[in-house]
Design an enzyme around this catalytic site. Sequence first.
Site, PDB file in Angstrom:
ATOM      1  N   ASP A  88      -0.140   5.238   0.726  1.00 41.18           N
ATOM      2  CA  ASP A  88      -0.384   6.231   1.781  1.00 41.18           C
ATOM      3  C   ASP A  88      -0.439   5.588   3.166  1.00 41.18           C
ATOM      4  O   ASP A  88      -1.250   4.695   3.404  1.00 41.18           O
ATOM      5  CB  ASP A  88      -1.731   6.929   1.551  1.00 41.18           C
ATOM      6  CG  ASP A  88      -1.571   8.279   0.909  1.00 41.18           C
ATOM      7  OD1 ASP A  88      -0.962   9.167   1.515  1.00 41.18           O
ATOM      8  OD2 ASP A  88      -2.063   8.425  -0.236  1.00 41.18           O
ATOM      9  N   ASP A 142       0.870  -1.180   0.000  1.00 36.96           N
ATOM     10  CA  ASP A 142       0.000   0.000   0.000  1.00 36.96           C
ATOM     11  C   ASP A 142       0.905   1.228   0.000  1.00 36.96           C
ATOM     12  O   ASP A 142       2.071   1.141   0.417  1.00 36.96           O
ATOM     13  CB  ASP A 142      -0.869  -0.036   1.272  1.00 36.96           C
ATOM     14  CG  ASP A 142      -1.577   1.271   1.518  1.00 36.96           C
ATOM     15  OD1 ASP A 142      -2.310   1.724   0.619  1.00 36.96           O
ATOM     16  OD2 ASP A 142      -1.405   1.844   2.618  1.00 36.96           O
TER      17      ASP A 142
END
Lengths: 272, 272
Positions: free
Chosen positions: B13, B11
Amino acid sequence: MTLHIDGFVFDLDGTVYLGDTALPGAVECIATLRRRNKRTVFVSNKPLESRQAYAAKLTRLGIPTDPDDVITSALVLGRYLARTAPQLHLYVIGEPYLVAELRSHGLTVVDELLDQDPREVIQPRGIDAVVVAFDRTLDYRKLNTAYQALMRGARFFATNADKACPMPGGAIPDAGATIAALEHITGRKVEVVAGKPSTLIMEIALERLGLPAARCMMIGDRLETDIAMGKQAGMATAVVLTGVTKREDVARLASPPDLVLENLGELPGRVE
Amino acid sequence: MTLHIDGFVFDLDGTVYLGDTALPGAVECIATLRRRNKRTVFVSNKPLESRQAYAAKLTRLGIPTDPDDVITSALVLGRYLARTAPQLHLYVIGEPYLVAELRSHGLTVVDELLDQDPREVIQPRGIDAVVVAFDRTLDYRKLNTAYQALMRGARFFATNADKACPMPGGAIPDAGATIAALEHITGRKVEVVAGKPSTLIMEIALERLGLPAARCMMIGDRLETDIAMGKQAGMATAVVLTGVTKREDVARLASPPDLVLENLGELPGRVE
């Protein structure tokens, strides 16, 4: 058995008129009731136009009406907030009439925070409460401003919670869309909905009629709002089949309305 | 026991960076894994920027990245629609990058119907499907157009369903707001959400890695999306505590991730 009724509360769209046309029997019905010295008031969830505008429209259609006999969800919310929380600084997702109506009750409406970039975390300066209404100028800035205020604990009100507003050719998204969006992303729930099927709008209608609920009737085209609300307030109820409800919808109800009318023309013969 | 992993899905952010800053250990972690000849790809739900822009950002932060190793929800939806329904004419509530991404897959995106009054029942001419995404230019015209199309049976897709997008100073309303509004007022349900926690985005990540799920790990900061999705795909999982998840949140889980990491710096020592 004929019902004895002294005060009548009429829904407007789908009951008295559709678009710019009076529905069959509506003009004669209301004239007949008034000749019998019955009291009549009109309720609308639409917070888009003033009571003066609704009264003028009814008068133009042949039903002379005083603006004080028209009760909108905007009026109801204005009265409610002026009575219970007059100090709140309100951020309004709504159209100009609603802002004017709220200000006419001495309430403070905050201007749009136009100095802030709507794509950033808008700082909801000076906002204590969010008011959501039918707003055909809804945009991301408004949604973001309301979101930030609600996430910081602002109170949460709505004029009405209708999913869509009937229009010529269909319907268009109403306040229910904005309420659903904000409830989903904030985890908050709207505290008070002023319009139908809230009992607040019935209380103000009964106050205007000056009669106890048991001597009054609610007449509308929607079972889940007009009829449910009338029953909850302890009034007699009549559904007219000139709007969204069909006769088979009524047959399914455990607790049906007192009267089922093809149109308002049948009403005077069914009450005394 | 040390996990043997050959492919890593990160991932972005809250895991690799926050705003414009790499998170502690991220640069060294990915460099170390690559020196061991491990494969790395990056996934993002944000349909606002191109894979080129994400790759350039990662490269600038010290993680040299090929655009093909970045997988956005927009890319996933584009591939899905190109494969399953390439003939649909799409109405997009989204920003320009998404429209460009969809068109790059040979899909047809309908222009805004600007000749129609947004306060009326917009006729959704030539629209077969509605695509909802994060859109900071959302307005009533778009909501009304999507509503009319959905009420007439248009198909219903979304890039992502996040409630809010993390930003410096908080978060701003994301696609989840628009989905909730449209689902509520139409009674329809979105058919496919391309982004996390959908398995679609994991399928494309694994395809890019060229490895079976059992040899790969999903690393992210969100239990309900990153970790849930990794597990569902049959991958190993690692949660990093540099984003929204706290150690006590993990303790509550019946099925915890394989690894709980203070930051990415701990990852290379925990896998082989």
